[in-house]
Design an enzyme around this catalytic site. Structure first.
Site, PDB file in Angstrom:
ATOM      1  N   GLU A   1      37.994  32.821  35.017  1.00 48.86           N
ATOM      2  CA  GLU A   1      39.184  34.012  34.912  1.00 48.86           C
ATOM      3  C   GLU A   1      38.374  34.829  33.580  1.00 48.86           C
ATOM      4  O   GLU A   1      38.637  34.501  32.609  1.00 48.86           O
ATOM      5  CB  GLU A   1      40.479  33.054  34.184  1.00 48.86           C
ATOM      6  CG  GLU A   1      41.344  34.116  34.607  1.00 48.86           C
ATOM      7  CD  GLU A   1      41.695  35.155  33.604  1.00 48.86           C
ATOM      8  OE1 GLU A   1      40.750  36.105  33.494  1.00 48.86           O
ATOM      9  OE2 GLU A   1      42.688  35.211  32.741  1.00 48.86           O
TER      10      GLU A   1
ATOM     11  N   GLU B   1      35.184  42.690  31.183  1.00 51.55           N
ATOM     12  CA  GLU B   1      34.778  41.726  30.034  1.00 51.55           C
ATOM     13  C   GLU B   1      33.519  40.980  30.498  1.00 51.55           C
ATOM     14  O   GLU B   1      33.215  40.109  30.037  1.00 51.55           O
ATOM     15  CB  GLU B   1      35.941  40.730  30.273  1.00 51.55           C
ATOM     16  CG  GLU B   1      36.980  41.288  29.229  1.00 51.55           C
ATOM     17  CD  GLU B   1      38.322  40.297  29.217  1.00 51.55           C
ATOM     18  OE1 GLU B   1      38.044  39.147  29.533  1.00 51.55           O
ATOM     19  OE2 GLU B   1      39.312  40.640  28.579  1.00 51.55           O
TER      20      GLU B   1
END
Length: 648
Positions: A121, A130
């Site tokens: 995740e 990210e």
């Protein structure tokens, strides 16, 4: 990462409260473990960015033989070890406190062998912000078997073309009209601002709070690109093109975007970020860690109904940006040399999105114009103290003779590159200041009262002020109200158990970090994105008189707010109001309470301060609910900070 940063804490709490995400991940993990077991293989899981260890525990309880849980952030990895142990999975889960790119495989390595199930995740609102792509690319090369199972299996990015004056006002400076003595004058932005592509950083917002009246849909929703995580992933820059047919005439200005993830190859287990007008049937899951994206096209493009246009998405490892063309570009080329847009006008570096919106707010500008007309004389000598403000230009057009900023005002407006305390008479050509102006706005301000820096600046330039100086704004006041949040409370709410796993260790960590910070602090939130209802009337609690210098002693107020409505008292909201003149003010917080239920409307350009109460009183349940909240507020002139304490 700063463990004590608000966003970091709230992100973890928010993810654990995201029921939809957690359920779908669990279903996907169970299915992946089953598929591996059906092939007669051992299920070896690699969980990258494990956080609390939740996804690894899901895998272990779904029958995985062993899990490697990778977490680079040390306090988090330590918490994961405790949580895994507390839930009885220490023999099945190994927490590795490293970046996944440093993990080694082999008899003496961090992992005995490569994994055949990859669980991660690593996504943000933009999906790739990210570093998901380089992480996946490395994992496929070095950490997982070929043909492994992946949860999620794939991600798909969707786009929709819209016209929106409101959102476009976050990216370009609109012309400002000023009614002056000698007719109307229009302040325009210089051409390098007009033609500037802006900055590539995504604007992520809660699109579900954007009313449909604030934008016009110009195209259907189309798939822009997708990534299959079970196969090798390439992070190198590339571009994707799609053809759109416009459904309405208008100005193509904005690309709205969001993504969904399929947890399984068949796509039956799907978790989507689609906004309300796309999936109106499903109950929307509120979440703050994944929202929706607003991208600004380099310039607005007029389109007519039924026109075929080509939208191109460019991406590098970490970000995405868009371009609209009337003719087709060459097809998706791998390793295309992609130049990300660069702000050439400096404005996009100085002003954030909400600041653009504030400067474009015609009603707000009118309040300043009205006030300036009252205080300016033809021989006024003005000093403006604010960051990137249009006040000097407004003041010049309204009639100030001398001003100490593309509107041919170089000789009328002088920019002083000096801090207030180092201002000298020679800067001011030996003149005394007759009008001191500020919005006030400073780019470094996080909380509403940080703009009180204006008061300190005013104090620092006292010796240069005329004895009858006019200070605008003349004063400011701090206001407060008790509210119940529809959803924002979740970022501070303990989780206890999540999908049957005990995560109280995480709750304790968050609680301790708040105690460590002495949680007597408010945090900034743009409340137009976070619905709440008022439980008390708004109340003025402190005033700051800019006509006088900053006092030596603390300013403090004690009192109580009567609770008028039943509900959960989640916290207090605080905001500032600036009194430009005796009868004109600018409000940075509550604009109105729209109905009997107490639904609040907020200034959309400013963040308000939210102080969460450590215990929530629910007056719906308790018969002896308190009738008031008492408060003590203290402004310390030495630090400029405001501390507060509340008792229910």
């Amino acid at each position: 990462f700063d463990w004590n940063s608000v966003s970091f804490r709230s992100r973890y709490a928010d993810m654990l409260h995201d029921k939809d995400r957690n359920v779908k991940y669990y279903q996907g993990i169970r299915a992946a473990v089953s598929r591996v077991k059906e092939r007669g293989e051992k299920a070896i899981v690699l969980d990258i960015g494990t956080g609390t260890g939740l996804l690894s525990m899901m895998a272990a309880s779904a029958g995985a033989d062993f899990c490697y849980a990778v977490e680079v952030f040390k306090p988090m990895a330590n918490a994961a070890v405790k949580i895994v142990e507390k839930n009885g999975f220490s023999d099945k889960i190994k927490v590795i406190n490293k970046h996944s790119t440093e993990v080694t495989v082999g008899p003496d390595g961090d992992m005995q062998c490569r994994a055949n199930i990859l669980v991660t995740e690593l996504f943000d609102t933009e999906l790739i912000g990210e570093g998901a792509l380089p992480t996946y690319e490395h994992a496929h090369k070095h950490l997982v078997q070929e043909g492994c199972e992946a949860v999620p299996h794939r991600a798909t990015v969707y786009v929709q073309l819209v016209e929106s004056k409101r959102m476009w006002s976050w990216n370009k400076l609109f012309p400002v009209s000023v009614e002056a003595e000698d007719g109307e004058k229009i302040i325009v932005s210089p051409s390098e601002m007009e033609n500037c592509p802006g900055v590539p950083s995504v604007c992520d917002i809660q699109l579900n709070q954007m009313p449909s009246s604030d934008f016009t849909i110009l195209s259907d929703v189309v798939t822009m690109f997708s990534v299959d995580f079970s196969k090798p992933v390439r992070s190198a820059s590339t571009c994707y093109s799609v053809q759109l047919e416009t459904v309405k005439p208008g100005k193509a200005q904005i690309v709205l975007s969001w993504w969904d993830i399929d947890m399984d190859p068949s796509g039956k287990i799907n978790c989507t970020m689609a906004p309300y007008w796309v999936k109106p049937t499903s109950a929307l899951q509120w979440r703050d860690h994944w929202m929706q994206c607003v991208y600004f096209l380099p310039n607005e493009e007029p389109v007519f109904q039924g026109e075929k246009v080509y939208l191109t998405a460019y991406r590098d490892e970490y970000s995405v940006w868009y371009k609209l063309q009337k003719a087709r570009e060459k097809e998706n080329k791998a390793d295309v040399h992609v130049e990300s847009p660069v702000c050439r006008c400096q404005a996009h570096l100085l002003w954030n999105r909400s600041r653009f919106g504030e400067l474009n707010d015609q009603n707000r500008t009118c309040q300043y114009i009205k006030s300036l007309m009252k205080v300016l004389k033809t021989d006024s000598v003005c000093l403006c103290i604010s960051d990137g403000s249009l006040l000097p230009v407004l003041a010049h057009y309204i009639g100030a003779k001398q001003f100490l900023k593309a509107n041919h005002l170089e000789d009328k407006i002088k920019i002083l590159e000096a801090r207030p305390e180092s201002l000298t008479s020679s800067h001011l050509e030996d003149k005394k200041i007759s009008v001191l102006l500020g919005e006030p706005f400073f780019t470094t301000s996080l909380l509403p009262w940080h703009n009180l820096y204006f008061w300190y600046a005013r104090t620092a330039v006292t010796m240069h002020l005329a004895s009858d100086v006019t200070v605008l704004p003349q004063s400011a006041s701090l206001h407060m109200m008790i509210v119940e949040f529809q959803d924002l409370w979740r970022i501070r709410s303990p989780c206890g158990t999540c999908e049957g796993f005990d995560v109280r260790t995480m709750d304790d960590m968050i609680k301790n970090s708040l105690n460590f910070r002495e949680s007597k602090e408010a945090e900034p939130h743009p409340l137009w994105e976070y619905p709440c209802k008022s439980l008390s009337d708004p109340q003025e609690v402190l005033t700051f008189d800019f006509r006088r210098t900053v006092p030596q002693h603390c300013l403090s107020a004690e009192g109580s707010l009567n609770l008028l409505r039943k509900g959960k008292s989640h916290g207090a909201v605080l905001w500032m109001e600036y009194h430009l003149t005796a009868d004109t003010s600018v409000n940075t917080g509550l604009t109105q309470i729209s109905n009997d239920k107490g639904n609040c409307e907020w200034n959309p350009h400013c963040k308000q301060a939210v102080y969460f109460f450590s215990t929530v009183i629910d007056s719906e349940i308790q018969t002896d609910f308190p009738s008031a909240v008492t408060y003590a507020i203290n402004f310390n002139p030495k630090t400029g900070e405001i501390t507060m304490d509340f008792k229910l």
